[in-house]
Design a protein around this motif. Structure first.
Motif, PDB file in Angstrom:
ATOM      1  N   PRO A 125       0.835  -1.205   0.000  1.00  0.00           N
ATOM      2  CA  PRO A 125       0.000   0.000   0.000  1.00  0.00           C
ATOM      3  C   PRO A 125       0.871   1.257   0.000  1.00  0.00           C
ATOM      4  O   PRO A 125       1.878   1.312   0.715  1.00  0.00           O
ATOM      5  CB  PRO A 125      -0.785  -0.102   1.313  1.00  0.00           C
ATOM      6  CG  PRO A 125       0.016  -1.004   2.179  1.00  0.00           C
ATOM      7  CD  PRO A 125       0.796  -1.922   1.292  1.00  0.00           C
ATOM      8  N   LEU A 244      -0.440   4.843  18.857  1.00  0.00           N
ATOM      9  CA  LEU A 244      -1.728   5.505  18.699  1.00  0.00           C
ATOM     10  C   LEU A 244      -2.723   4.968  19.725  1.00  0.00           C
ATOM     11  O   LEU A 244      -3.431   5.726  20.390  1.00  0.00           O
ATOM     12  CB  LEU A 244      -2.234   5.263  17.267  1.00  0.00           C
ATOM     13  CG  LEU A 244      -3.436   6.082  16.807  1.00  0.00           C
ATOM     14  CD1 LEU A 244      -3.136   7.571  16.834  1.00  0.00           C
ATOM     15  CD2 LEU A 244      -3.837   5.685  15.378  1.00  0.00           C
ATOM     16  N   TYR A 258     -11.564  10.170  20.798  1.00  0.00           N
ATOM     17  CA  TYR A 258     -11.472   8.948  20.001  1.00  0.00           C
ATOM     18  C   TYR A 258     -12.856   8.489  19.552  1.00  0.00           C
ATOM     19  O   TYR A 258     -13.075   8.118  18.404  1.00  0.00           O
ATOM     20  CB  TYR A 258     -10.794   7.843  20.819  1.00  0.00           C
ATOM     21  CG  TYR A 258     -10.765   6.529  20.092  1.00  0.00           C
ATOM     22  CD1 TYR A 258      -9.817   6.296  19.107  1.00  0.00           C
ATOM     23  CD2 TYR A 258     -11.708   5.537  20.361  1.00  0.00           C
ATOM     24  CE1 TYR A 258      -9.791   5.109  18.408  1.00  0.00           C
ATOM     25  CE2 TYR A 258     -11.700   4.338  19.667  1.00  0.00           C
ATOM     26  CZ  TYR A 258     -10.739   4.131  18.696  1.00  0.00           C
ATOM     27  OH  TYR A 258     -10.727   2.955  18.003  1.00  0.00           O
ATOM     28  N   LEU A 260     -15.586  10.339  19.191  1.00  0.00           N
ATOM     29  CA  LEU A 260     -16.127  11.253  18.181  1.00  0.00           C
ATOM     30  C   LEU A 260     -15.480  10.999  16.812  1.00  0.00           C
ATOM     31  O   LEU A 260     -16.141  11.056  15.782  1.00  0.00           O
ATOM     32  CB  LEU A 260     -15.907  12.715  18.599  1.00  0.00           C
ATOM     33  CG  LEU A 260     -16.769  13.177  19.770  1.00  0.00           C
ATOM     34  CD1 LEU A 260     -16.425  14.609  20.139  1.00  0.00           C
ATOM     35  CD2 LEU A 260     -18.261  13.076  19.415  1.00  0.00           C
ATOM     36  N   ALA A 261     -14.206  10.727  16.849  1.00  0.00           N
ATOM     37  CA  ALA A 261     -13.474  10.581  15.581  1.00  0.00           C
ATOM     38  C   ALA A 261     -13.412   9.117  15.138  1.00  0.00           C
ATOM     39  O   ALA A 261     -12.611   8.754  14.300  1.00  0.00           O
ATOM     40  CB  ALA A 261     -12.070  11.145  15.734  1.00  0.00           C
ATOM     41  N   ALA A 264     -13.224   8.241  11.529  1.00  0.00           N
ATOM     42  CA  ALA A 264     -11.921   8.553  10.945  1.00  0.00           C
ATOM     43  C   ALA A 264     -10.895   7.480  11.303  1.00  0.00           C
ATOM     44  O   ALA A 264     -10.102   7.046  10.468  1.00  0.00           O
ATOM     45  CB  ALA A 264     -11.440   9.919  11.420  1.00  0.00           C
ATOM     46  N   PHE A 265     -10.943   7.040  12.562  1.00  0.00           N
ATOM     47  CA  PHE A 265     -10.003   5.994  12.974  1.00  0.00           C
ATOM     48  C   PHE A 265     -10.284   4.690  12.229  1.00  0.00           C
ATOM     49  O   PHE A 265      -9.374   3.957  11.877  1.00  0.00           O
ATOM     50  CB  PHE A 265     -10.070   5.764  14.487  1.00  0.00           C
ATOM     51  CG  PHE A 265      -9.271   6.762  15.261  1.00  0.00           C
ATOM     52  CD1 PHE A 265      -7.881   6.733  15.216  1.00  0.00           C
ATOM     53  CD2 PHE A 265      -9.871   7.749  16.011  1.00  0.00           C
ATOM     54  CE1 PHE A 265      -7.122   7.663  15.910  1.00  0.00           C
ATOM     55  CE2 PHE A 265      -9.134   8.688  16.711  1.00  0.00           C
ATOM     56  CZ  PHE A 265      -7.759   8.646  16.665  1.00  0.00           C
ATOM     57  N   ARG A 267     -11.426   4.442   9.240  1.00  0.00           N
ATOM     58  CA  ARG A 267     -10.842   4.628   7.899  1.00  0.00           C
ATOM     59  C   ARG A 267      -9.338   4.398   7.928  1.00  0.00           C
ATOM     60  O   ARG A 267      -8.774   3.773   7.039  1.00  0.00           O
ATOM     61  CB  ARG A 267     -11.072   6.070   7.419  1.00  0.00           C
ATOM     62  CG  ARG A 267     -12.325   6.265   6.603  1.00  0.00           C
ATOM     63  CD  ARG A 267     -12.301   7.666   6.004  1.00  0.00           C
ATOM     64  NE  ARG A 267     -11.380   7.734   4.875  1.00  0.00           N
ATOM     65  CZ  ARG A 267     -11.712   7.460   3.635  1.00  0.00           C
ATOM     66  NH1 ARG A 267     -12.937   7.085   3.343  1.00  0.00           N
ATOM     67  NH2 ARG A 267     -10.833   7.545   2.669  1.00  0.00           N
ATOM     68  N   LEU A 268      -8.725   4.968   8.973  1.00  0.00           N
ATOM     69  CA  LEU A 268      -7.270   4.823   9.103  1.00  0.00           C
ATOM     70  C   LEU A 268      -6.901   3.348   9.266  1.00  0.00           C
ATOM     71  O   LEU A 268      -5.987   2.840   8.626  1.00  0.00           O
ATOM     72  CB  LEU A 268      -6.774   5.624  10.313  1.00  0.00           C
ATOM     73  CG  LEU A 268      -5.281   5.514  10.595  1.00  0.00           C
ATOM     74  CD1 LEU A 268      -4.461   6.200   9.517  1.00  0.00           C
ATOM     75  CD2 LEU A 268      -4.936   6.108  11.963  1.00  0.00           C
ATOM     76  N   LYS A 271      -7.057   1.638   6.071  1.00  0.00           N
ATOM     77  CA  LYS A 271      -5.884   1.975   5.250  1.00  0.00           C
ATOM     78  C   LYS A 271      -4.672   1.152   5.664  1.00  0.00           C
ATOM     79  O   LYS A 271      -3.843   0.762   4.855  1.00  0.00           O
ATOM     80  CB  LYS A 271      -5.526   3.463   5.455  1.00  0.00           C
ATOM     81  CG  LYS A 271      -6.279   4.408   4.561  1.00  0.00           C
ATOM     82  CD  LYS A 271      -5.585   4.533   3.226  1.00  0.00           C
ATOM     83  CE  LYS A 271      -6.192   5.673   2.418  1.00  0.00           C
ATOM     84  NZ  LYS A 271      -5.685   5.618   1.034  1.00  0.00           N
ATOM     85  N   MET A 272      -4.549   0.979   6.995  1.00  0.00           N
ATOM     86  CA  MET A 272      -3.364   0.294   7.521  1.00  0.00           C
ATOM     87  C   MET A 272      -3.571  -1.211   7.604  1.00  0.00           C
ATOM     88  O   MET A 272      -2.665  -1.936   7.994  1.00  0.00           O
ATOM     89  CB  MET A 272      -3.031   0.833   8.920  1.00  0.00           C
ATOM     90  CG  MET A 272      -2.446   2.230   8.920  1.00  0.00           C
ATOM     91  SD  MET A 272      -2.282   2.892  10.616  1.00  0.00           S
ATOM     92  CE  MET A 272      -1.067   1.767  11.312  1.00  0.00           C
TER      93      MET A 272
ATOM     94  N   GLN B 239       4.042   7.950   5.689  1.00  0.00           N
ATOM     95  CA  GLN B 239       2.818   7.515   5.016  1.00  0.00           C
ATOM     96  C   GLN B 239       1.654   7.453   6.023  1.00  0.00           C
ATOM     97  O   GLN B 239       0.566   7.964   5.757  1.00  0.00           O
ATOM     98  CB  GLN B 239       3.114   6.116   4.452  1.00  0.00           C
ATOM     99  CG  GLN B 239       2.136   5.543   3.492  1.00  0.00           C
ATOM    100  CD  GLN B 239       2.616   4.140   3.057  1.00  0.00           C
ATOM    101  OE1 GLN B 239       3.776   3.759   3.261  1.00  0.00           O
ATOM    102  NE2 GLN B 239       1.718   3.366   2.492  1.00  0.00           N
ATOM    103  N   ALA B 247      -7.429  11.517   7.556  1.00  0.00           N
ATOM    104  CA  ALA B 247      -8.600  10.950   8.243  1.00  0.00           C
ATOM    105  C   ALA B 247      -9.193  11.955   9.222  1.00  0.00           C
ATOM    106  O   ALA B 247     -10.406  12.097   9.337  1.00  0.00           O
ATOM    107  CB  ALA B 247      -8.206   9.662   8.961  1.00  0.00           C
ATOM    108  N   LEU B 253     -17.112  15.754  12.873  1.00  0.00           N
ATOM    109  CA  LEU B 253     -16.941  14.973  14.103  1.00  0.00           C
ATOM    110  C   LEU B 253     -15.478  14.609  14.319  1.00  0.00           C
ATOM    111  O   LEU B 253     -14.965  14.688  15.431  1.00  0.00           O
ATOM    112  CB  LEU B 253     -17.773  13.688  14.049  1.00  0.00           C
ATOM    113  CG  LEU B 253     -19.175  13.756  14.635  1.00  0.00           C
ATOM    114  CD1 LEU B 253     -19.822  12.370  14.599  1.00  0.00           C
ATOM    115  CD2 LEU B 253     -19.168  14.293  16.068  1.00  0.00           C
ATOM    116  N   ALA B 254     -14.826  14.219  13.238  1.00  0.00           N
ATOM    117  CA  ALA B 254     -13.415  13.850  13.345  1.00  0.00           C
ATOM    118  C   ALA B 254     -12.598  15.057  13.793  1.00  0.00           C
ATOM    119  O   ALA B 254     -11.690  14.940  14.617  1.00  0.00           O
ATOM    120  CB  ALA B 254     -12.897  13.323  12.012  1.00  0.00           C
ATOM    121  N   LEU B 268       1.710  11.508  20.420  1.00  0.00           N
ATOM    122  CA  LEU B 268       2.008  10.607  19.310  1.00  0.00           C
ATOM    123  C   LEU B 268       3.024  11.250  18.380  1.00  0.00           C
ATOM    124  O   LEU B 268       3.993  10.631  17.948  1.00  0.00           O
ATOM    125  CB  LEU B 268       0.719  10.281  18.541  1.00  0.00           C
ATOM    126  CG  LEU B 268       0.903   9.394  17.312  1.00  0.00           C
ATOM    127  CD1 LEU B 268       1.297   7.981  17.715  1.00  0.00           C
ATOM    128  CD2 LEU B 268      -0.355   9.354  16.452  1.00  0.00           C
TER     129      LEU B 268
END
Lengths: 344, 344
Positions: A125, A244, A258, A260-261, A264-265, A267-268, A271-272, B239, B247, B253-254, B268
């Motif tokens: 990736p 993280l 965390y 609320l987001a 987003a996490f 999605r991350l 990705k990972m 990356q 993200a 919200l994020a 972090l």
């Protein structure tokens, strides 16, 4: 039978892949008592597969030489690979012992004409999408001509996987001016420039951080440094995920943040997620063999099947053969050229 | 003068390091018109340093051979290194051209007795703290005896940096059973086991993902794969930081979550901050030379000075010499043993 969970992962993984690709037909090889009761729970998979009972399964820690001796003709791994020779399978997918899988694949399928060494290609990736890196550990060391072969095979795989006409390709090298890289890498660069291939857009040398940046579609290196690059990157990703996790559970505010987001996490994490690009492709053999991570789950195993599906549907083997033929046909004197590479 | 920003980073960086270590005395080498006006803005640094005007500065893209020729006796880099020979400096810190810095260091300081090749040691952040990885790019390829020398030097550096009595040490290798690694790595493993050193606790082979895991204090490999491992890890960290940024700014919200968890993200970021462990250490020379990243800021350059400070305070050079001497004294027949290594 292979991997950390055997049929517990392979069978549900196959069921998942079948949902995405209803035209797959599975030939399943394994120990009857472990597989058949499980297969009964997936009626749709059962209807689209044939089960072949094997006498034995190769252990994850078995030495390749021992696996070859003990498994010959009898092991599920051997029988699955042999199915390609018999014309009963287009591609083999296994989560088993990598060394044994490679040894059996080379023994049963034999090397493609014009290729001296197999390679394992990883799908990596990147910030731009995905790239192919090879060899990530089939063999150690490679001379200029072998790197050239890896380039041809990696280029063909990129065309099969990414559906680009002329993938960009770089040779992995070090950037420190003084040392300027291994002789064989420099010589491979010369071979690639002089070959002027239609099938590959040769970019030049790339460095370790260019892989994740997605500088090129295909990164070529020999198996020792390729394996170390892959594992160093995997290790770094795990390390940051760990940081993280620790950071986000330290304070109440961080925990609320965390939650609320979370989208987003997620999605991350996706990705990972190493499961999304699970599947090392063995290149250079008369047949396509895909190695899934041993520790993966059903989702990850299904991803490895997806890779195999794409490779077959997009004619990987024919693409490699075609590119090799064109390349060798374009070289007036094969002997002289490869002799030159060896001299370096 | 080196790095992307020259004295703009070096002088404020030195001022920062001086705050942490008031006993440092700086000898600064550079072009007068660029350095002196800037130095005037840091009266405390000015009071604790001597400035030496140089005629020229080595460019970042200059070839080492050219830098050696053009810079001989006159370049700020040359003069700084020569200060060690003259007894006017204990350690050199530079953000300049790596190849030129290495070439000049080897030329001016010469190799330590009993060491054939220099190495660049990186300080690598791990889940357990920090580890040392060498060689990350001084030279390409190393035979078993050279890997043994790297082990001795890396072990001494670990004792100087981490203040452990007997650091653990691993040889970087690939894990695929079938191929079992390079011959010279296996031979180096044998040499390390047989040497039974007091100064090193030899762990065995490690893989690429063991580096970030912190499995051992010191990871030894030759410069090609070491450089590729380092850059692959750096690329992966960048990356993931990029994914995280994307993200966290995608939804409202994020964004709110990010603000609430900002403290955690700052932690972090600090963990992932490459400036905190900036400073490659050149080992194997009659003098300590620290290479800072060229793209770093004052904080990062100060970190490189900190590394140099620790190396001098904790007697790196004496530790290496002592370990080398003990090792060579313990070998009954030097010639036979090194001949054996060469045969492999």
């Amino acid at each position: 039978m292979g991997g950390d969970f055997g049929p517990q992962v392979v069978i549900p993984g196959a069921a998942k892949a079948l949902e995405r690709h209803p035209d797959i037909r599975f030939a399943l090889y394994g120990l009857e008592d472990q597989c058949v009761p499980l297969l009964d729970k997936y009626p749709k998979l059962k209807a689209n597969s044939t089960f072949h009972a094997s006498e034995l399964a190769i252990a994850m820690d078995e030495k390749p030489s021992q696996a070859l001796r003990r498994g010959r003709g009898k092991a599920s791994m051997w029988q699955a690979i042999e199915a390609i020779n018999k014309g009963e399978a287009d591609v083999v997918v296994s989560a088993g012992n990598t060394g044994a899988l490679m040894a059996m694949s080379v023994f049963c399928l034999r090397m493609m004409q014009g290729i001296q060494r197999p390679a394992i290609a990883a799908i990596w990736p990147t910030l731009k999408g995905e790239s192919i890196v090879l060899d990530v550990g089939a063999t150690i060391g490679a001379d200029a001509q072998q790197l050239m072969d890896f380039a041809l095979m990696g280029g063909a795989m990129a065309r099969a996987l990414f559906e680009v006409e002329r993938p960009t390709l770089g040779l992995l090298n070090v950037g420190v001016e003084e040392i300027k890289g291994q002789e064989q890498v420099k010589e491979a660069g010369r071979l690639l420039r002089e070959a002027g291939l239609d099938s590959i857009d040769y970019f030049g040398f790339v460095e370790g951080d260019d892989i994740g940046r997605g500088t090129v579609d295909v990164v070529v290196t020999e198996g020792f440094s390729g394996n170390i690059a892959l594992k160093a990157a995997e290790g770094t990703a795990r390390q940051i995920a760990e940081y993280l996790r620790a950071a986000m559970s330290r304070t109440l505010l961080a925990k609320i943040g965390y939650i609320l987001a979370k989208g987003a996490f997620d999605r991350l994490r996706e990705k990972m997620d190493p499961r999304k690009v699970n599947g090392g492709v063995f290149l250079g053999l008369n047949g396509v063999v895909i190695k899934s991570h041993g520790g993966t789950d059903a989702e990850g195993f299904a991803a490895a099947i997806d890779v195999g599906y794409d490779m077959v549907r997009n004619g990987l083997k024919a693409k490699i053969e075609n590119d090799l033929q064109k390349y060798h046909a374009s070289r007036p004197s094969e002997g002289a050229a490869s002799g030159m590479a060896d001299e370096v």
